[in-house]
Design an enzyme around this catalytic site. Sequence first.
Site, mmCIF file in Angstrom:
data_model
loop_
_atom_site.group_PDB
_atom_site.id
_atom_site.type_symbol
_atom_site.label_atom_id
_atom_site.label_comp_id
_atom_site.label_asym_id
_atom_site.label_seq_id
_atom_site.Cartn_x
_atom_site.Cartn_y
_atom_site.Cartn_z
ATOM 1 N N PHE A 112 -15.208 -0.190 -22.684
ATOM 2 C CA PHE A 112 -16.215 0.446 -21.812
ATOM 3 C C PHE A 112 -17.461 -0.417 -21.675
ATOM 4 O O PHE A 112 -18.273 -0.228 -20.790
ATOM 5 C CB PHE A 112 -16.621 1.803 -22.391
ATOM 6 C CG PHE A 112 -16.970 1.707 -23.844
ATOM 7 C CD1 PHE A 112 -18.244 1.345 -24.248
ATOM 8 C CD2 PHE A 112 -15.999 1.894 -24.812
ATOM 9 C CE1 PHE A 112 -18.556 1.200 -25.586
ATOM 10 C CE2 PHE A 112 -16.296 1.761 -26.152
ATOM 11 C CZ PHE A 112 -17.577 1.408 -26.543
ATOM 12 N N ASP A 146 -7.994 11.309 -22.123
ATOM 13 C CA ASP A 146 -8.043 10.271 -23.163
ATOM 14 C C ASP A 146 -8.550 10.848 -24.476
ATOM 15 O O ASP A 146 -9.326 10.213 -25.199
ATOM 16 C CB ASP A 146 -8.932 9.097 -22.708
ATOM 17 C CG ASP A 146 -8.658 7.810 -23.518
ATOM 18 O OD1 ASP A 146 -9.520 6.914 -23.495
ATOM 19 O OD2 ASP A 146 -7.603 7.739 -24.194
ATOM 20 N N THR A 196 -3.724 6.165 -24.455
ATOM 21 C CA THR A 196 -3.347 5.454 -25.672
ATOM 22 C C THR A 196 -1.993 5.961 -26.147
ATOM 23 O O THR A 196 -1.853 7.174 -26.339
ATOM 24 C CB THR A 196 -4.427 5.697 -26.760
ATOM 25 O OG1 THR A 196 -5.712 5.396 -26.206
ATOM 26 C CG2 THR A 196 -4.173 4.858 -27.993
ATOM 27 N N LEU A 252 -24.806 -0.714 -31.318
ATOM 28 C CA LEU A 252 -24.069 0.226 -32.175
ATOM 29 C C LEU A 252 -22.581 -0.091 -32.182
ATOM 30 O O LEU A 252 -21.874 0.136 -33.163
ATOM 31 C CB LEU A 252 -24.289 1.654 -31.674
ATOM 32 C CG LEU A 252 -25.722 2.172 -31.769
ATOM 33 C CD1 LEU A 252 -25.864 3.476 -31.008
ATOM 34 C CD2 LEU A 252 -26.133 2.343 -33.217
ATOM 35 N N GLY A 253 -22.102 -0.611 -31.051
ATOM 36 C CA GLY A 253 -20.678 -0.930 -30.973
ATOM 37 C C GLY A 253 -20.319 -1.402 -29.579
ATOM 38 O O GLY A 253 -21.170 -1.451 -28.686
ATOM 39 N N SER A 254 -19.068 -1.767 -29.417
ATOM 40 C CA SER A 254 -18.598 -2.212 -28.104
ATOM 41 C C SER A 254 -17.108 -1.907 -27.973
ATOM 42 O O SER A 254 -16.433 -1.597 -28.954
ATOM 43 C CB SER A 254 -18.823 -3.716 -27.959
ATOM 44 O OG SER A 254 -18.089 -4.387 -28.977
ATOM 45 N N GLY A 255 -16.639 -1.990 -26.740
ATOM 46 C CA GLY A 255 -15.224 -1.703 -26.507
ATOM 47 C C GLY A 255 -14.894 -1.975 -25.063
ATOM 48 O O GLY A 255 -15.660 -2.619 -24.349
ATOM 49 N N LYS A 301 -25.287 3.043 -22.992
ATOM 50 C CA LYS A 301 -23.961 2.437 -22.772
ATOM 51 C C LYS A 301 -24.076 1.526 -21.555
ATOM 52 O O LYS A 301 -24.297 1.998 -20.445
ATOM 53 C CB LYS A 301 -22.940 3.547 -22.540
ATOM 54 C CG LYS A 301 -21.547 3.094 -22.166
ATOM 55 C CD LYS A 301 -20.660 4.313 -21.896
ATOM 56 C CE LYS A 301 -19.361 3.950 -21.233
ATOM 57 N NZ LYS A 301 -18.558 5.141 -20.849
ATOM 58 N N VAL A 304 -22.688 -0.481 -26.509
ATOM 59 C CA VAL A 304 -23.567 0.678 -26.744
ATOM 60 C C VAL A 304 -24.711 0.237 -27.652
ATOM 61 O O VAL A 304 -24.470 -0.353 -28.708
ATOM 62 C CB VAL A 304 -22.800 1.837 -27.410
ATOM 63 C CG1 VAL A 304 -23.736 3.016 -27.686
ATOM 64 C CG2 VAL A 304 -21.634 2.290 -26.537
HETATM 65 C C1 LIG Z 1 -19.747 8.747 -22.667
HETATM 66 O O1 LIG Z 1 -18.876 7.690 -22.970
HETATM 67 C C2 LIG Z 1 -19.140 6.974 -24.113
HETATM 68 C C3 LIG Z 1 -20.130 7.293 -25.034
HETATM 69 C C4 LIG Z 1 -20.296 6.482 -26.151
HETATM 70 C C5 LIG Z 1 -21.330 6.808 -27.139
HETATM 71 C C6 LIG Z 1 -22.237 7.843 -26.925
HETATM 72 C C7 LIG Z 1 -23.185 8.124 -27.880
HETATM 73 C C8 LIG Z 1 -23.201 7.349 -29.019
HETATM 74 N N1 LIG Z 1 -23.991 7.380 -30.105
HETATM 75 C C9 LIG Z 1 -23.571 6.418 -30.938
HETATM 76 C C10 LIG Z 1 -22.502 5.770 -30.360
HETATM 77 C C11 LIG Z 1 -21.722 4.705 -30.943
HETATM 78 C C12 LIG Z 1 -21.928 4.326 -32.277
HETATM 79 C C13 LIG Z 1 -21.107 3.330 -32.811
HETATM 80 C C14 LIG Z 1 -20.077 2.742 -32.063
HETATM 81 C C15 LIG Z 1 -19.905 3.152 -30.737
HETATM 82 C C16 LIG Z 1 -18.790 2.572 -29.866
HETATM 83 O O2 LIG Z 1 -18.636 1.228 -30.116
HETATM 84 N N2 LIG Z 1 -17.528 3.278 -30.111
HETATM 85 C C17 LIG Z 1 -17.541 4.626 -29.588
HETATM 86 C C18 LIG Z 1 -16.195 5.232 -29.447
HETATM 87 N N3 LIG Z 1 -15.330 4.446 -28.599
HETATM 88 C C19 LIG Z 1 -13.999 4.260 -29.150
HETATM 89 C C20 LIG Z 1 -15.312 4.970 -27.246
HETATM 90 C C21 LIG Z 1 -20.727 4.103 -30.184
HETATM 91 N N4 LIG Z 1 -22.280 6.353 -29.169
HETATM 92 N N5 LIG Z 1 -21.365 6.066 -28.249
HETATM 93 C C22 LIG Z 1 -19.482 5.400 -26.344
HETATM 94 C C23 LIG Z 1 -18.513 5.100 -25.422
HETATM 95 C C24 LIG Z 1 -18.349 5.883 -24.305
HETATM 96 O O3 LIG Z 1 -17.380 5.601 -23.371
#
Ligand SMILES: COc1cc(-c2ccc3ncc(-c4cccc([C@@H](O)NCCN(C)C)c4)n3n2)ccc1O
Length: 298
Positions: free
Chosen positions: A37, A152, A193, A32-35, A55, A40
């Site tokens: 952390f 944050d 940030t 779904l994505g990355s960063g 995650k 995901v």
């Molecule tokens: C609990 O901590 C986190 C939860 C999630 C999370 C939880 C549920 C969830 N459902 C869909 C997604 C998702 C969908 C698309 C991109 C991402 C991720 O790349 N970016 C999430 C936000 N990011 C800036 C922390 C995550 N997530 N991401 C992502 C990063 C975290 O540090």
Amino acid sequence: MAEDGRAASDSPQAVALHARSVEELYELLETLGSGHFGVVRRCRERSTGAFYAAKFVKTRRCRGSRRGLERVQVEQEVAILRDLQHPNIMRLHDLFTCRAEMVLVLELMRGGELFDFIAEKEMLSEEEAIEFLEQILLGVQYLHGRRIAHFDLKPENIMLQEKDVPKPQIKIIDFGLAQKLEDGVIFKSLCGTPQYIAPEVINYEPLSSATDMWSIGVITYILLSGLSPFQGETDAETLSNVLAGAYEFEERYFSDTSDMAKDFIQQLLVKEPQERMTASECLVHPWIKPLSRKQAAK
Ligand SMILES: COc1cc(-c2ccc3ncc(-c4cccc([C@@H](O)NCCN(C)C)c4)n3n2)ccc1O
């Protein structure tokens, strides 16, 4: 959340068990994505067919390593998340750990980040902004009531359960910088940030739940205008703007914004932490909770 957390020891067999147990219990689907952390991935629990977000966090093998996050930091995030149960806070469903990686199985948020939702709409009406802010404030009020500060808060860490619905439900995510506030224990940090951090973070002064309230003031300003109040050309300029409290309600972006909304922001973007509104005070501010229809029209 699963009782045992399915923690594995450090032996090679355990690592195999970890790999087997995650794949054994969850079908791993698309990324779904990355960063910072980690990564995901969407996943499906084999026993129920329910979908979650997994995650994957690489943890540092040793202090000198630059790869991965400090394990103790992720363990702290998990310790905080596992005790939280609120409709506007990300729920931890399951946990898998091994020597070099931790996997947090979380509620799936199909609506993406609030950041992207705002970007698509450029800015929100005051009614839409209030709908989101009330949920954020309820989640933050719950955290602060349990002596937890997020540290944050920003639109990227606020996700929508679904987005193409009349009233999207939001959840606060990413507790990687969150801290349990202990009486008599001074916590300082230079993390966060630049656009959203409070003056006390930059000055390396004690942080508190009021530090989150400054971030909520910044988020409110962005929700109503699409602009970031302290954003400079560089991080250094942004930090300088924060310390100077240098922001304004530019007429071309705020001409239709109510005085109540501006007052709400002004009572959060206050240099002295103890003079900022608390989450509870925000929830009864006349902009969020008008006393009468007449007051709401101001
Ligand atoms: C609990 O901590 C986190 C939860 C999630 C999370 C939880 C549920 C969830 N459902 C869909 C997604 C998702 C969908 C698309 C991109 C991402 C991720 O790349 N970016 C999430 C936000 N990011 C800036 C922390 C995550 N997530 N991401 C992502 C990063 C975290 O540090």
